[in-house]
Design a protein around this motif. Structure first.
Motif, PDB file in Angstrom:
ATOM      1  N   GLY A 118      34.578  31.505  35.742  1.00 24.91           N
ATOM      2  CA  GLY A 118      36.004  31.496  35.462  1.00 24.91           C
ATOM      3  C   GLY A 118      36.602  32.800  34.996  1.00 24.91           C
ATOM      4  N   PHE A 119      35.905  33.926  35.203  1.00 23.21           N
ATOM      5  CA  PHE A 119      36.430  35.220  34.767  1.00 23.21           C
ATOM      6  C   PHE A 119      37.490  35.745  35.737  1.00 23.21           C
ATOM      7  CE2 PHE A 119      32.640  35.040  32.239  1.00 23.21           C
ATOM      8  CZ  PHE A 119      32.890  35.843  31.126  1.00 23.21           C
ATOM      9  N   ARG A 120      38.437  36.484  35.180  1.00 25.50           N
ATOM     10  CA  ARG A 120      39.437  37.189  35.975  1.00 25.50           C
ATOM     11  C   ARG A 120      39.522  38.632  35.474  1.00 25.50           C
ATOM     12  NH1 ARG A 120      38.561  33.175  38.126  1.00 25.50           N
ATOM     13  NH2 ARG A 120      39.972  31.607  39.016  1.00 25.50           N
ATOM     14  N   GLU A 121      39.937  39.537  36.356  1.00 27.42           N
ATOM     15  CA  GLU A 121      39.962  40.967  36.021  1.00 27.42           C
ATOM     16  C   GLU A 121      41.242  41.308  35.264  1.00 27.42           C
ATOM     17  OE1 GLU A 121      38.472  45.066  38.148  1.00 27.42           O
ATOM     18  OE2 GLU A 121      39.561  43.595  39.369  1.00 27.42           O
ATOM     19  N   LEU A 122      41.101  41.680  34.012  1.00 22.00           N
ATOM     20  CA  LEU A 122      42.241  42.065  33.184  1.00 22.00           C
ATOM     21  C   LEU A 122      42.637  43.506  33.442  1.00 22.00           C
ATOM     22  CD1 LEU A 122      44.221  41.411  30.866  1.00 22.00           C
ATOM     23  CD2 LEU A 122      42.438  42.155  29.265  1.00 22.00           C
ATOM     24  N   GLU A 123      41.649  44.383  33.471  1.00 23.70           N
ATOM     25  CA  GLU A 123      41.822  45.786  33.843  1.00 23.70           C
ATOM     26  C   GLU A 123      40.644  46.162  34.722  1.00 23.70           C
ATOM     27  OE1 GLU A 123      42.243  48.151  30.340  1.00 23.70           O
ATOM     28  OE2 GLU A 123      44.084  47.130  29.684  1.00 23.70           O
ATOM     29  N   ARG A 124      40.663  47.308  35.313  1.00 25.72           N
ATOM     30  CA  ARG A 124      39.613  47.691  36.248  1.00 25.72           C
ATOM     31  C   ARG A 124      38.234  47.520  35.615  1.00 25.72           C
ATOM     32  NH1 ARG A 124      38.877  50.118  41.020  1.00 25.72           N
ATOM     33  NH2 ARG A 124      37.044  51.434  41.320  1.00 25.72           N
ATOM     34  N   GLU A 125      37.424  46.647  36.244  1.00 24.87           N
ATOM     35  CA  GLU A 125      36.050  46.359  35.839  1.00 24.87           C
ATOM     36  C   GLU A 125      35.941  45.709  34.453  1.00 24.87           C
ATOM     37  OE1 GLU A 125      33.894  46.346  37.980  1.00 24.87           O
ATOM     38  OE2 GLU A 125      34.523  47.764  39.505  1.00 24.87           O
ATOM     39  N   LEU A 126      37.058  45.181  33.955  1.00 28.93           N
ATOM     40  CA  LEU A 126      37.054  44.472  32.676  1.00 28.93           C
ATOM     41  C   LEU A 126      37.519  43.032  32.936  1.00 28.93           C
ATOM     42  CD1 LEU A 126      36.574  45.109  29.584  1.00 28.93           C
ATOM     43  CD2 LEU A 126      39.080  45.154  29.410  1.00 28.93           C
ATOM     44  N   PHE A 161      43.308  40.994  21.042  1.00 28.37           N
ATOM     45  CA  PHE A 161      44.000  41.828  22.014  1.00 28.37           C
ATOM     46  C   PHE A 161      45.381  42.192  21.448  1.00 28.37           C
ATOM     47  CE2 PHE A 161      41.701  39.810  25.884  1.00 28.37           C
ATOM     48  CZ  PHE A 161      40.719  40.783  25.817  1.00 28.37           C
ATOM     49  N   ASP A 162      45.875  43.331  21.881  1.00 31.25           N
ATOM     50  CA  ASP A 162      47.254  43.652  21.521  1.00 31.25           C
ATOM     51  C   ASP A 162      48.187  42.667  22.239  1.00 31.25           C
ATOM     52  OD1 ASP A 162      48.332  44.941  24.153  1.00 31.25           O
ATOM     53  OD2 ASP A 162      46.399  45.920  23.787  1.00 31.25           O
ATOM     54  N   PRO A 163      49.410  42.470  21.754  1.00 35.21           N
ATOM     55  CA  PRO A 163      50.298  41.441  22.325  1.00 35.21           C
ATOM     56  C   PRO A 163      50.497  41.558  23.835  1.00 35.21           C
ATOM     57  CG  PRO A 163      51.190  42.233  20.260  1.00 35.21           C
ATOM     58  CD  PRO A 163      50.010  43.117  20.575  1.00 35.21           C
ATOM     59  N   GLU A 164      50.580  42.780  24.350  1.00 26.89           N
ATOM     60  CA  GLU A 164      50.808  42.953  25.788  1.00 26.89           C
ATOM     61  C   GLU A 164      49.606  42.475  26.596  1.00 26.89           C
ATOM     62  OE1 GLU A 164      51.685  46.516  29.052  1.00 26.89           O
ATOM     63  OE2 GLU A 164      51.954  46.891  26.900  1.00 26.89           O
ATOM     64  N   ARG A 165      48.400  42.854  26.182  1.00 27.12           N
ATOM     65  CA  ARG A 165      47.204  42.423  26.901  1.00 27.12           C
ATOM     66  C   ARG A 165      46.961  40.919  26.721  1.00 27.12           C
ATOM     67  NH1 ARG A 165      45.963  47.717  25.706  1.00 27.12           N
ATOM     68  NH2 ARG A 165      45.136  48.930  27.471  1.00 27.12           N
ATOM     69  N   GLU A 166      47.276  40.401  25.551  1.00 26.40           N
ATOM     70  CA  GLU A 166      47.140  38.963  25.323  1.00 26.40           C
ATOM     71  C   GLU A 166      48.017  38.189  26.312  1.00 26.40           C
ATOM     72  OE1 GLU A 166      45.902  35.365  23.605  1.00 26.40           O
ATOM     73  OE2 GLU A 166      45.162  37.388  23.173  1.00 26.40           O
ATOM     74  N   ALA A 167      49.254  38.615  26.458  1.00 24.89           N
ATOM     75  CA  ALA A 167      50.162  37.946  27.388  1.00 24.89           C
ATOM     76  C   ALA A 167      49.683  38.117  28.825  1.00 24.89           C
ATOM     77  CB  ALA A 167      51.569  38.507  27.228  1.00 24.89           C
ATOM     78  N   GLN A 168      49.186  39.312  29.150  1.00 27.67           N
ATOM     79  CA  GLN A 168      48.672  39.572  30.492  1.00 27.67           C
ATOM     80  C   GLN A 168      47.470  38.695  30.800  1.00 27.67           C
ATOM     81  OE1 GLN A 168      47.647  43.680  31.126  1.00 27.67           O
ATOM     82  NE2 GLN A 168      46.769  43.303  33.164  1.00 27.67           N
ATOM     83  N   ALA A 169      46.563  38.549  29.821  1.00 25.54           N
ATOM     84  CA  ALA A 169      45.367  37.729  30.020  1.00 25.54           C
ATOM     85  C   ALA A 169      45.741  36.283  30.298  1.00 25.54           C
ATOM     86  CB  ALA A 169      44.464  37.822  28.792  1.00 25.54           C
ATOM     87  N   ARG A 170      46.708  35.767  29.593  1.00 22.21           N
ATOM     88  CA  ARG A 170      47.104  34.377  29.760  1.00 22.21           C
ATOM     89  C   ARG A 170      47.762  34.111  31.122  1.00 22.21           C
ATOM     90  NH1 ARG A 170      48.095  31.165  24.743  1.00 22.21           N
ATOM     91  NH2 ARG A 170      46.863  32.173  23.099  1.00 22.21           N
TER      92      ARG A 170
END
Length: 275
Positions: A118-126, A161-170
């Motif tokens: 169930g993983f998804r790419e948040l940033e390159r190779e992350l 995560f910082d708020p921006e990455r948290e929102a992006q991850a969701r």
């Protein structure tokens, strides 16, 4: 789409009460899908050579040593809900930078392992997924490595995560789409269950295999997200119907090979099946 004789043979072995399949039964089962006898016998030879099946007695087979993972996977999907825990907001992270992308076979194994968990790419190779699976990061790490992720990949827990990455991850998963898929598949399975007793046994067997295989694959690749990313009740309802469907489908397939025991023979209806 016509299933392969390999998949049918393994399916029939997994549903057999005594775990034994005769070559004659394999040929009869595959004939329902228009598969010729020669193709079935070639598949039996190849499965035996691969260690997926082995001789149980003359003209009969059972699962082999190399089918252990297959049997485990079957059990795993039936126990899916037991694998889902509570989510406190943390994320499991797989950092794959520096692993290389030139070995296409290894890259495929890595990508498949991440997708299955169930993983998804948040940033390159992350890559990330919610930390809501029973056993936490240790179990997920072990499972990823077993499925093909290189041991050099860093797999760890992130909690802030910082708020921006948290929102992006969701936003990495289409929760509404997953909910629609749960409802749609549950409806298809329920409709089949409602009419199976009026169907001819061969038709019921064909449909149970094709529809069931697609539904199980949907569940196997489901990211098992927590609320509010998806609706757990929608997923639970889907799983409940799928489990009932699978039990009935197994009974239908057993009926195909049991005329000598007084169970439905080819051409009979599936009325003995209850759900």
């Amino acid at each position: 789409m016509t299933p392969s004789p390999r998949d049918l043979i393994l399916k029939f072995l997994l549903t057999a009460e005594e775990g034994v399949l005769t070559a004659r039964d394999a040929v009869a089962a595959c004939a329902l899908f228009g598969i010729r006898e020669n193709s079935v016998r070639v598949a039996l030879v190849r499965l035996a050579a691969a260690g997926m099946i082995e001789a149980a007695e003359r003209g009969a087979y059972q699962l082999g040593a190399n089918a252990t993972d297959l049997a485990e996977d079957v059990r795993d999907w039936r126990n899916t809900e037991a694998r889902i825990g509570r989510w406190s907001g943390g994320w499991i992270v797989a950092h794959c930078a520096g692993l290389g992308r030139t070995d296409r076979a290894q890259l495929h194994r890595r990508e498949r392992a991440l997708e299955l968990l169930g993983f998804r790419e948040l940033e390159r190779e992350l890559f990330v997924r919610p930390d809501n699976l029973v056993g936490g990061v240790a179990l997920v790490r072990a499972r990823l490595h077993k499925l093909g992720l290189e041991a050099a990949a860093a797999v760890f827990l992130a909690t802030e995560f910082d708020p921006e990455r948290e929102a992006q991850a969701r936003r990495l998963w289409d929760g509404k789409g997953l909910n629609r898929a749960y409802r749609k598949t549950a409806e298809k399975l329920g409709q089949w269950l409602a009419r199976v007793e009026t169907m001819e046994l061969e038709t019921a067997a064909r449909e149970s295999f094709l529809l069931g295989s697609a539904a199980i694959r949907q569940l196997v690749y489901d990211p098992l997200l927590p609320a509010p990313l998806v609706s757990p009740p929608e997923r639970s309802a889907f799983i409940e119907v799928l489990l009932r469907y699978d039990d009935v489908g197994h009974a239908v397939w057993r009926g195909l090979k049991a005329p000598s025991l007084g169970e439905p023979s080819l051409g009979a209806t599936a009325k003995p099946v209850r759900h």
